[in-house]
Write a protein that holds these residues in place. Structure first.
Motif, short mmCIF file in Angstrom:
data_model
loop_
_atom_site.label_atom_id
_atom_site.label_comp_id
_atom_site.label_asym_id
_atom_site.label_seq_id
_atom_site.Cartn_x
_atom_site.Cartn_y
_atom_site.Cartn_z
N GLN A 1 52.18 41.85 48.67
CA GLN A 1 51.66 42.64 47.56
C GLN A 1 50.94 41.75 46.55
OE1 GLN A 1 55.53 44.44 46.68
NE2 GLN A 1 54.48 46.41 46.61
N ARG A 2 51.49 40.58 46.29
CA ARG A 2 50.83 39.65 45.37
C ARG A 2 49.45 39.29 45.88
NH1 ARG A 2 55.05 34.88 44.38
NH2 ARG A 2 53.08 33.85 43.90
N ARG A 3 49.31 39.13 47.18
CA ARG A 3 48.00 38.78 47.72
C ARG A 3 47.02 39.94 47.59
NH1 ARG A 3 49.33 35.21 53.19
NH2 ARG A 3 50.29 33.47 52.08
N LEU A 4 47.51 41.15 47.83
CA LEU A 4 46.64 42.31 47.64
C LEU A 4 46.18 42.43 46.19
CD1 LEU A 4 48.16 45.25 49.75
CD2 LEU A 4 45.92 44.18 50.01
N LEU A 5 47.11 42.26 45.26
CA LEU A 5 46.77 42.35 43.85
C LEU A 5 45.85 41.21 43.44
CD1 LEU A 5 46.98 43.79 41.19
CD2 LEU A 5 49.16 42.66 40.78
N SER A 6 46.06 40.03 44.02
CA SER A 6 45.17 38.91 43.73
C SER A 6 43.74 39.25 44.10
CB SER A 6 45.63 37.67 44.50
OG SER A 6 46.88 37.22 44.06
N GLY A 7 43.56 39.85 45.28
CA GLY A 7 42.22 40.25 45.67
C GLY A 7 41.64 41.29 44.72
N ALA A 8 42.46 42.22 44.27
CA ALA A 8 41.98 43.24 43.34
C ALA A 8 41.58 42.62 42.00
CB ALA A 8 43.05 44.30 43.12
N LEU A 9 42.32 41.61 41.55
CA LEU A 9 42.01 40.96 40.27
C LEU A 9 40.62 40.33 40.28
CD1 LEU A 9 45.43 39.27 39.46
CD2 LEU A 9 44.27 40.96 38.04
N LEU A 10 40.18 39.88 41.44
CA LEU A 10 38.87 39.24 41.51
C LEU A 10 37.72 40.22 41.31
CD1 LEU A 10 39.27 36.64 44.39
CD2 LEU A 10 39.88 36.47 41.98
N THR A 11 38.01 41.53 41.35
CA THR A 11 36.97 42.52 41.11
C THR A 11 36.79 42.82 39.62
OG1 THR A 11 38.45 44.45 41.23
CG2 THR A 11 37.58 43.59 43.31
N LEU A 12 37.68 42.29 38.78
CA LEU A 12 37.58 42.54 37.34
C LEU A 12 36.53 41.67 36.70
CD1 LEU A 12 41.36 42.72 36.32
CD2 LEU A 12 39.85 44.61 37.01
N THR A 13 36.01 42.12 35.56
CA THR A 13 35.10 41.28 34.78
C THR A 13 35.90 40.20 34.05
OG1 THR A 13 35.30 42.65 32.79
CG2 THR A 13 33.62 43.29 34.40
N ALA A 14 35.20 39.23 33.48
CA ALA A 14 35.88 38.15 32.77
C ALA A 14 36.71 38.69 31.60
CB ALA A 14 34.86 37.12 32.28
N SER A 15 36.18 39.66 30.87
CA SER A 15 36.92 40.20 29.73
C SER A 15 38.12 41.01 30.19
CB SER A 15 36.00 41.07 28.87
OG SER A 15 35.47 42.15 29.61
N GLU A 16 37.99 41.73 31.31
CA GLU A 16 39.13 42.48 31.85
C GLU A 16 40.22 41.53 32.34
OE1 GLU A 16 36.87 46.49 33.55
OE2 GLU A 16 37.05 44.71 34.82
N ARG A 17 39.83 40.42 32.98
CA ARG A 17 40.80 39.43 33.42
C ARG A 17 41.54 38.82 32.25
NH1 ARG A 17 40.55 36.36 38.05
NH2 ARG A 17 42.31 35.29 37.08
#
Length: 419
Positions: free
Chosen positions: A114-130
């Motif tokens: 699950q952490r890996r799936l969420l990690s991949g999803a995090l990379l789709t965020l903008t810099a401000s969203e991250r």
């Protein structure tokens, strides 16, 4: 999705045929979610069945039929986590420290998959969203504090966070419905690279020791402009642009993506590639993660943080001695009373380079380095070596934080708060 929504609406009236259709449409996803939590096919099957029983009993409470998949997924996670906790002995390990956000109170733990799936999803965020994600879920900032920092109303911030959570869940659900395995995050990056990139940027967390160190350093370079840098580098482009051999681009500790790309191993090259002299003094700084394919231990990390300073000015305005004075002042402010020594350093991009080591408990630790760039680099930046000097400084933020706040194990630094 429209068809599924109408089926959910019929199932809410206790239509068993509609419920059967829902189970058939979502059972692959439910099983995949349970398997990623439990890592056991039989237990995953049991968890999925129990989740469907709970979902059927509570379906009337689902207000939005379109949210059925997200709602069911959370039930599966809850059931699977309960089963996992009941079947194992709980031990506290460094590996248990979460490096990705928990999206709500019902999701208090993450499996490795699950952490890996969420990690991949995090990379789709903008810099401000991250940045918001890191501060809210890793730094534990309240919505009131986030809103105050952004200068907006707290209700607006809550809606912004909800949009980010929805975006992350959608990315994860799409991966689950595609039956994407934990070793394949759905991009041309390996799972290991994705998770490294998704780890929090501690320089954005002023309550963390790394963030606190950066705040202090920035005070010595208050008239320097911040620059955002890419984390993935094109090695061929760098070698061609610099017009010189860069031996450390081929070092075995680089995190390579393919023959031509790698994660940055420091901030020096990305900063040199990003800026250009336009006739006015060039004074810039950057901070963030760098990556080395090294075995983590009490003093080494695979993803660590640096601060990089660069300025290019007329000879009389910048020289190695004024640089040395500023660097030494900053180290003294961070580590008052510590013994310091200056050691010659060979660095291919510099004609003159030195590193600073600090003594602690009888051992010397490198915490910073500075150098005067070669004429070739001055010309690459757009300056004239006959008139201009280009100087760079690099700070190791985790090392400085360990010494400043007496942290014994660098692997715990991301969960320490100084607030």
């Amino acid at each position: 999705m429209e068809h599924l929504t109408s089926v959910v609406a019929r199932a809410k009236t206790r239509d068993l045929d509609a419920w059967s259709l829902l189970v058939h449409a979502t059972q692959a996803m439910a099983y995949a979610v349970a398997l990623r939590v439990l890592q056991d096919p039989d237990q995953a099957q049991d968890a999925a069945q129990e989740a469907y029983l709970r979902a059927f009993r509570n379906l009337a409470e689902l207000e939005e039929p379109a949210a059925f998949i997200s709602w069911l997924r959370r039930i599966v996670i809850t059931v699977a986590e309960t089963l996992r906790k009941a079947s194992r002995t709980t031990l506290l390990r460094l590996d248990d420290i979460s490096v990705v956000p928990v999206l709500d109170e019902a999701e208090t733990r993450w499996s490795e998959a699950q952490r890996r799936l969420l990690s991949g999803a995090l990379l789709t965020l903008t810099a401000s969203e991250r940045r918001l994600c890191d501060r809210r879920y890793h730094g534990r900032w309240s919505t009131a504090r986030l809103a105050g920092d952004a200068g907006i109303d707290e209700a607006v911030m809550r809606k912004r966070l909800q949009r980010i959570r929805d975006k992350l869940r959608k990315e994860m659900e799409m991966a689950e419905q595609r039956d994407v395995g934990p070793e394949d995050p759905g991009a041309d990056l390996s799972a290991e690279i994705v998770e490294l990139l998704a780890r929090p940027k501690l320089t954005d967390l002023p309550d963390n020791p790394v963030g606190r160190i950066l705040e202090s350093i920035r005070g010595f370079y208050s008239n320097f402009a911040e620059v955002e840098l890419p984390e993935i580098l094109d090695l061929t482009e760098i070698a061609k642009a610099m017009g010189c051999d860069l031996p450390y681009l081929t070092l075995p500790d680089l995190y390579r993506i393919d023959d031509h790309r790698a994660l940055r191993s420091d901030l020096t090259l990305p900063l040199l590639m990003r800026v250009h002299f336009e006739g006015q003094p060039l004074r810039v700084w950057a901070a963030g993660k760098a990556y080395r394919n090294d075995q983590p231990d009490a003093t080494h990390l695979e993803a660590f943080h640096q601060a990089e300073i660069l300025w290019l000015e007329e000879h009389e305005s910048s020289d190695q001695w004024s640089v040395a004075g500023r660097v030494l002042q900053s180290i003294e402010a961070l580590l008052p009373g510590k013994a310091v020594k200056i050691v010659p350093l060979n660095y291919s991009l510099c004609s003159y380079a030195r590193e600073i080591e600090v003594e602690h408990d009888g051992k010397w630790t490198e915490v910073a380095a500075w150098g005067v760039y070669t004429d070739r680099i001055v010309r690459y930046l757009g300056g004239d070596p006959a008139r201009h000097t280009a100087v760079g400084v690099a700070y190791g933020l985790e090392r400085l934080a360990m010494l400043r706040f007496e942290i014994d194990d660098i692997r715990t630094i991301d969960v320490i708060s100084l607030a």
